[in-house]
Structures are given as C-alpha cells and as structure tokens.
Write an enzyme that holds these catalytic residues in place. Structure first.
Site, PDB file in Angstrom:
ATOM      1  NE  ARG A  60      -3.558  -0.650   2.387  1.00 53.84           N
ATOM      2  CZ  ARG A  60      -4.420  -1.223   1.544  1.00 53.84           C
ATOM      3  NH1 ARG A  60      -4.914  -0.546   0.537  1.00 53.84           N
ATOM      4  NH2 ARG A  60      -4.781  -2.477   1.705  1.00 53.84           N
ATOM      5  CG  HIS A 104     -19.822   5.871   2.112  1.00 62.23           C
ATOM      6  ND1 HIS A 104     -19.000   4.819   1.752  1.00 62.23           N
ATOM      7  CD2 HIS A 104     -20.707   5.374   3.007  1.00 62.23           C
ATOM      8  CE1 HIS A 104     -19.374   3.734   2.422  1.00 62.23           C
ATOM      9  NE2 HIS A 104     -20.405   4.046   3.182  1.00 62.23           N
TER      10      HIS A 104
HETATM   11  C1  GRF Z   1     -20.705   5.564  -5.776  1.00 63.23           C
HETATM   12  O1  GRF Z   1     -21.873   5.011  -5.202  1.00 63.23           O
HETATM   13  C2  GRF Z   1     -19.800   6.083  -4.703  1.00 63.23           C
HETATM   14  O2  GRF Z   1     -20.460   6.543  -3.563  1.00 63.23           O
HETATM   15  C3  GRF Z   1     -19.020   4.862  -4.326  1.00 63.23           C
HETATM   16  O3  GRF Z   1     -18.765   4.234  -5.557  1.00 63.23           O
HETATM   17  C4  GRF Z   1     -19.832   4.520  -6.454  1.00 63.23           C
HETATM   18  C5  GRF Z   1     -19.200   4.998  -7.747  1.00 63.23           C
HETATM   19  O4  GRF Z   1     -20.091   4.898  -8.808  1.00 63.23           O
HETATM   20  N1  GRF Z   1     -17.852   5.214  -3.544  1.00 63.23           N
HETATM   21  P1  GRF Z   1     -19.613   4.970 -10.355  1.00 63.23           P
HETATM   22  O5  GRF Z   1     -18.521   3.927 -10.535  1.00 63.23           O
HETATM   23  O6  GRF Z   1     -19.124   6.351 -10.607  1.00 63.23           O
HETATM   24  O7  GRF Z   1     -20.861   4.650 -11.134  1.00 63.23           O
END
Ligand code: GRF
Length: 191
Positions: A60, A104
């Site tokens: 990481r 999120h």
């Molecule tokens: C979203 O729901 C975000 O909150 C999460 O990952 C998803 C990304 O969506 N962290 P996308 O790949 O842009 O459609």
C-alpha cells in the site's frame, strides 16, 4: 483550483461532474475502467497507476508513493474520490490534508466500507442515503459536508437501491465539490 478525480468503476459519478459543468483537470485510475473512456472523450489527461496485486502482499505504501509521483507536475489542489477502489496510505492524506473529498453510498457514520448498500439492506434500515465528506486516512471517516436520505423500498435489491442512491450522488457530489472549490479559492484570496 485544479481538481483530480480518482475512479475505478463505471465512472458515472465523474460523468455527472462533467455533465454539471465541473472542470476535471486530471483523472487517475487504478485499473482499466470506463472512466478512462469518458476522460478520453472529454480530453482529460488520465494517469493509470495500475495495482500489481490485490492480495495480502499488496504494498500500500509503495502504491501510494507511485500515485503521488504520478500526480507530480499536475498541480492538483483538490482530489475527489469517485468510486476509487484502493485505500491509500496516510502519507497521501497528509500531502492533501483537508483537500480529499469522497462520496459514500450510505448515511455515515452508518455503514462504512465497500459494501455499504448491501450492509444497509441486511440491517433492514428503512432509510439510507449518501454522504459527501472530507476524506482522511481512516476509511469513510472525516468531516461530513453534505448528506441526503434515500428511502429503502420493499422490493429493493442491492443494485436497485445503489442506483437510486447514485442518482442522488450525481447531483449532490458535483454541487458540494463546486462549493468546496469556491470556498477554498475565497480562502486563498482573502485568508
Ligand atoms: C458511488 O456510489 C460512490 O459513492 C461509491 O462508488 C460509487 C461509484 O459509482 N464510492 P460509479 O462507478 O461512478 O458509477
């Protein structure tokens, strides 16, 4: 203010940023993904810093160093995580302190982690939602900037519910980033 977006998936959140007029200066991805195609179409430079491992031997810190090296010269002020699938080391958050944002798909502090939508369904909550926050070295932690609730419907499964949450994120995240950038610019002009 120069904005970098980090993505790994479909890039629909980044697509929404572009659709709502947010200027994305650079995209960074950790794997081949649709976000790269969107960036190419919009003539946004893309940095692919591919992960060499997904297992317990994943380095990481070494990976985080590679990311920071890749960003060198791009003069990035703010990083917006948009479905980025790699947890970065604390040195990244130290370099961009209070300048990394995340969206999120749950109402934090409930349901942090990669399976937020699944976990909310499993818990039987009737309301979940999305949270835009300042990201820190602790995953899905940090000051909350905005939240919107989304009801859980009786026939929801993970993908239906996630799609309804994303529909909300696609408005909330670009608007919150734009306001954040405006505030930052204002602070720098008149500290
Ligand atoms: C979203 O729901 C975000 O909150 C999460 O990952 C998803 C990304 O969506 N962290 P996308 O790949 O842009 O459609």
């Amino acid at each position: 203010m120069r904005l970098a977006v980090f993505a790994s998936g479909t890039g629909s959140i980044m697509e929404a940023m572009l659709g709502r007029g947010l200027r994305v200066d650079v995209l960074l991805v950790d794997r081949a993904c649709r976000a790269e195609t969107l960036a190419a179409d919009a003539e946004i430079p893309t940095l692919r810093v591919e992960r060499d491992s997904y297992g317990a031997d994943f380095d990481r810190h070494g990976y985080t160093e590679r990311i920071m090296d890749a960003l060198d010269g791009h003069d990035v002020d703010v990083v917006a995580l948009a479905g980025f699938g790699t947890i970065l080391g604390p040195e990244f958050f130290a370099r961009y302190e209070r300048r990394v944002l995340n969206t999120h798909p749950a109402l934090l502090p409930s349901f942090p982690g990669w399976h937020a939508v699944r976990d909310a369904l499993a818990a039987g909550v009737k309301v979940t939602g999305c949270t835009v926050h300042v990201a820190t070295a602790v995953v899905d932690d940090g000051p909350i900037l905005a939240q919107i609730a989304v009801p859980v419907l009786p026939d929801d499964d993970e993908s239906r519910l996630h799609e309804r949450i994303k529909a909300v994120e696609r408005d909330l995240y670009p608007a919150t980033i734009a306001a954040f950038l405006r505030d930052l610019e204002h602070e720098e002009v008149s500290p």
